[in-house]
Write a protein that holds these residues in place. Structure first.
Motif, PDB file in Angstrom:
ATOM      1  N   GLN A   1       1.187  -1.648   0.099  1.00  0.00           N
ATOM      2  CA  GLN A   1       0.384  -0.028   0.132  1.00  0.00           C
ATOM      3  C   GLN A   1       0.488   1.085  -0.213  1.00  0.00           C
ATOM      4  O   GLN A   1       0.547   2.523  -1.124  1.00  0.00           O
ATOM      5  CB  GLN A   1      -0.979  -0.256   1.014  1.00  0.00           C
ATOM      6  CG  GLN A   1      -2.167  -1.089   0.795  1.00  0.00           C
ATOM      7  CD  GLN A   1      -3.239  -0.805  -0.465  1.00  0.00           C
ATOM      8  OE1 GLN A   1      -2.981  -0.090  -0.754  1.00  0.00           O
ATOM      9  NE2 GLN A   1      -2.999  -1.985  -1.140  1.00  0.00           N
ATOM     10  N   ALA A   2       1.815   0.873   0.565  1.00  0.00           N
ATOM     11  CA  ALA A   2       2.926   2.374   0.454  1.00  0.00           C
ATOM     12  C   ALA A   2       3.083   3.108  -0.478  1.00  0.00           C
ATOM     13  O   ALA A   2       3.900   3.697  -1.090  1.00  0.00           O
ATOM     14  CB  ALA A   2       4.087   2.226   1.524  1.00  0.00           C
ATOM     15  N   ARG A   3       3.536   1.414  -1.770  1.00  0.00           N
ATOM     16  CA  ARG A   3       4.343   1.613  -3.313  1.00  0.00           C
ATOM     17  C   ARG A   3       3.157   2.521  -3.585  1.00  0.00           C
ATOM     18  O   ARG A   3       3.274   3.195  -4.291  1.00  0.00           O
ATOM     19  CB  ARG A   3       4.344  -0.012  -3.093  1.00  0.00           C
ATOM     20  CG  ARG A   3       4.472   0.053  -4.458  1.00  0.00           C
ATOM     21  CD  ARG A   3       4.494  -1.508  -5.468  1.00  0.00           C
ATOM     22  NE  ARG A   3       5.618  -0.980  -6.413  1.00  0.00           N
ATOM     23  CZ  ARG A   3       5.544  -1.979  -7.575  1.00  0.00           C
ATOM     24  NH1 ARG A   3       3.894  -1.990  -7.928  1.00  0.00           N
ATOM     25  NH2 ARG A   3       5.841  -1.916  -8.568  1.00  0.00           N
ATOM     26  N   ARG A   4       1.585   1.665  -3.636  1.00  0.00           N
ATOM     27  CA  ARG A   4       0.992   2.478  -4.182  1.00  0.00           C
ATOM     28  C   ARG A   4       0.471   3.793  -3.976  1.00  0.00           C
ATOM     29  O   ARG A   4       0.492   4.565  -5.118  1.00  0.00           O
ATOM     30  CB  ARG A   4      -0.778   1.578  -3.810  1.00  0.00           C
ATOM     31  CG  ARG A   4      -2.397   2.037  -4.728  1.00  0.00           C
ATOM     32  CD  ARG A   4      -3.284   1.729  -4.127  1.00  0.00           C
ATOM     33  NE  ARG A   4      -3.272   1.916  -3.021  1.00  0.00           N
ATOM     34  CZ  ARG A   4      -3.831   2.999  -1.673  1.00  0.00           C
ATOM     35  NH1 ARG A   4      -4.495   3.576  -3.341  1.00  0.00           N
ATOM     36  NH2 ARG A   4      -4.747   3.325  -1.266  1.00  0.00           N
ATOM     37  N   LEU A   5       0.758   4.559  -2.662  1.00  0.00           N
ATOM     38  CA  LEU A   5       0.102   5.366  -1.850  1.00  0.00           C
ATOM     39  C   LEU A   5       1.488   6.498  -3.461  1.00  0.00           C
ATOM     40  O   LEU A   5       1.142   7.886  -4.001  1.00  0.00           O
ATOM     41  CB  LEU A   5       0.655   5.725  -1.102  1.00  0.00           C
ATOM     42  CG  LEU A   5      -1.290   5.342  -0.292  1.00  0.00           C
ATOM     43  CD1 LEU A   5      -0.844   5.016   1.226  1.00  0.00           C
ATOM     44  CD2 LEU A   5      -2.024   6.214  -0.784  1.00  0.00           C
ATOM     45  N   ILE A   6       2.848   6.105  -3.458  1.00  0.00           N
ATOM     46  CA  ILE A   6       4.118   6.895  -3.934  1.00  0.00           C
ATOM     47  C   ILE A   6       3.421   7.298  -4.686  1.00  0.00           C
ATOM     48  O   ILE A   6       3.848   7.939  -5.276  1.00  0.00           O
ATOM     49  CB  ILE A   6       5.080   5.735  -3.466  1.00  0.00           C
ATOM     50  CG1 ILE A   6       5.495   6.270  -1.600  1.00  0.00           C
ATOM     51  CG2 ILE A   6       6.047   7.330  -3.966  1.00  0.00           C
ATOM     52  CD1 ILE A   6       6.525   5.781  -1.249  1.00  0.00           C
ATOM     53  N   ARG A   7       3.666   5.965  -5.651  1.00  0.00           N
ATOM     54  CA  ARG A   7       2.872   5.975  -7.212  1.00  0.00           C
ATOM     55  C   ARG A   7       2.084   6.379  -7.395  1.00  0.00           C
ATOM     56  O   ARG A   7       2.590   7.458  -9.210  1.00  0.00           O
ATOM     57  CB  ARG A   7       3.070   4.753  -7.625  1.00  0.00           C
ATOM     58  CG  ARG A   7       4.897   3.548  -7.339  1.00  0.00           C
ATOM     59  CD  ARG A   7       5.100   2.056  -8.039  1.00  0.00           C
ATOM     60  NE  ARG A   7       6.302   1.800  -8.626  1.00  0.00           N
ATOM     61  CZ  ARG A   7       7.090   1.754  -9.771  1.00  0.00           C
ATOM     62  NH1 ARG A   7       6.678   2.401 -10.489  1.00  0.00           N
ATOM     63  NH2 ARG A   7       8.002   1.243  -9.504  1.00  0.00           N
ATOM     64  N   SER A   8       1.416   6.168  -7.215  1.00  0.00           N
ATOM     65  CA  SER A   8       0.020   7.493  -7.537  1.00  0.00           C
ATOM     66  C   SER A   8      -0.124   8.528  -7.194  1.00  0.00           C
ATOM     67  O   SER A   8      -0.850   9.795  -7.772  1.00  0.00           O
ATOM     68  CB  SER A   8      -1.244   6.781  -6.623  1.00  0.00           C
ATOM     69  OG  SER A   8      -1.277   7.171  -5.451  1.00  0.00           O
ATOM     70  N   SER A   9       0.965   9.364  -6.620  1.00  0.00           N
ATOM     71  CA  SER A   9       0.536  10.609  -6.206  1.00  0.00           C
ATOM     72  C   SER A   9       1.044  11.464  -7.195  1.00  0.00           C
ATOM     73  O   SER A   9       0.833  12.346  -7.458  1.00  0.00           O
ATOM     74  CB  SER A   9       2.145  10.748  -5.020  1.00  0.00           C
ATOM     75  OG  SER A   9       3.090  10.564  -5.196  1.00  0.00           O
TER      76      SER A   9
END
Length: 250
Positions: free
Chosen positions: A207-215
Motif C-alpha cells: 500500500q505504501a508503494r501504491r500511495l507513492i506511485r499514484s501521487s
C-alpha cells in the motif's frame, strides 16, 4: 518456451526475462508473455515480486529485427508498445513491492521495464542508455514519464538527446537505480530484499508503494484523503494488529 517466465515460491512471485540470445529484447510474443507473467503473480498469495533476466544483459528494449521485418511496421510497433506498456503499468499498479536485478545493458524500453520496480539492484558493470535516437525512434513503454520522475527533467533530456551512456554508479548517483553490487551478487541481493519484504509487512509495503506511485497523478487533497483512508483500513488488519502488539510489548 515463454520469452518471460514466472514462478511463485514461498510467497514471492518471480518474473524472469528469458530471451538471452536476443538480449531479452521484446517482440510482440515476448510482450504478451510479460502481460501473462504479471497477471500470474497478481494473486493474494504473492507477497513480493522479483524481476530479473537470464544471460548477460537485462533488456535491450524492443526487438528491432521484429518490427523491421513486419509487413506494417507502424501497426506492429503500436501493438507491441501498447501491449508491453500495459503489462508494465499493471506491474507498477500492483499493491506488492517489486525488486529488480539488472546487469549488462539496460536500453530503450528496458528502462521502462526496470522502472516498474521499486528497488533496483544493478551489477557494477551495467550500462544504461536511451538508445532510441540511434534507430530514429522515440521513447515508449512509459520511459518519457518514468525517467524524468526518477532523475529530473534536465538530466532526462540530456540522457535522451545526447546518447549518453550511464555507468551503474552514475545511474545510482542520479537516482535511476538504487544499489550497485558486484555482478555475482545481484540475484542474492534481490532474493534477500524480496524475502525480507515477504516476512515483514508485505501488505503495508504494497500500500505504501501504491500511495507513492499514484501521487504523481493525484491532487494533494485527494492524496491526503487516500492516505487517511488507507492507514485507517490497515490498522484493522491482522498484519498491523500483530506488529502493533509486538511494538507496544517491547
Amino acid at each position: 518456451m515463454a520469452a518471460v517466465t514466472y514462478s511463485i515460491v514461498d510467497g514471492i512471485g518471480r518474473i524472469v526475462l528469458a530471451r538471452p540470445d536476443q538480449s531479452n529484447s521484446f517482440d510482440l510474443p515476448a510482450a504478451q508473455d510479460m502481460a501473462a507473467a504479471v497477471e500470474a503473480v497478481s494473486g493474494d498469495e504473492v507477497l513480493a515480486i522479483t524481476l530479473t533476466a537470464e544471460g548477460k544483459r537485462f533488456c535491450a528494449g524492443g526487438d528491432v529485427t521484429s518490427f523491421a521485418a513486419a509487413d506494417e511496421p507502424s501497426e506492429y510497433l503500436l501493438e507491441l508498445a501498447t501491449v508491453l506498456e500495459g503489462a508494465l503499468r499493471a506491474l507498477a499498479d500492483l499493491p506488492k513491492p517489486v525488486v529488480a536485478g539488472v546487469r549488462g545493458a539496460v536500453a530503450g524500453a528496458g528502462l521502462g521495464v526496470m522502472l516498474s520496480a521499486d528497488v533496483i539492484v544493478a551489477s557494477s558493470a551495467t550500462k544504461l542508455v536511451m538508445a532510441y535516437p540511434g534507430i530514429g525512434l522515440t521513447p515508449d513503454c512509459g520511459v518519457s514519464y518514468l525517467v524524468p520522475r526518477a532523475i529530473g527533467q534536465q538530466r532526462a533530456l540530456e540522457f535522451a538527446l545526447t546518447g549518453r551512456v550511464l555507468t551503474a554508479d552514475e545511474a545510482r548517483d542520479w537516482g535511476l537505480v538504487t544499489q550497485v553490487v558486484e555482478d555475482d551478487a545481484v540475484e542474492a541481493r534481490v532474493d534477500e530484499i524480496a524475502r525480507r519484504w515477504a516476512t515483514s509487512a508485505p501488505g503495508a509495503l504494497g500500500q505504501a508503494r501504491r500511495l507513492i506511485r499514484s501521487s504523481w497523478d493525484t491532487p494533494g487533497p485527494e492524496q491526503g484523503a487516500d492516505e487517511s483512508a488507507t492507514i485507517a483500513a490497515r490498522v484493522a488488519t491482522d498484519e498491523a494488529q500483530r506488529l502493533v502488539k509486538a511494538f507496544t510489548s517491547r
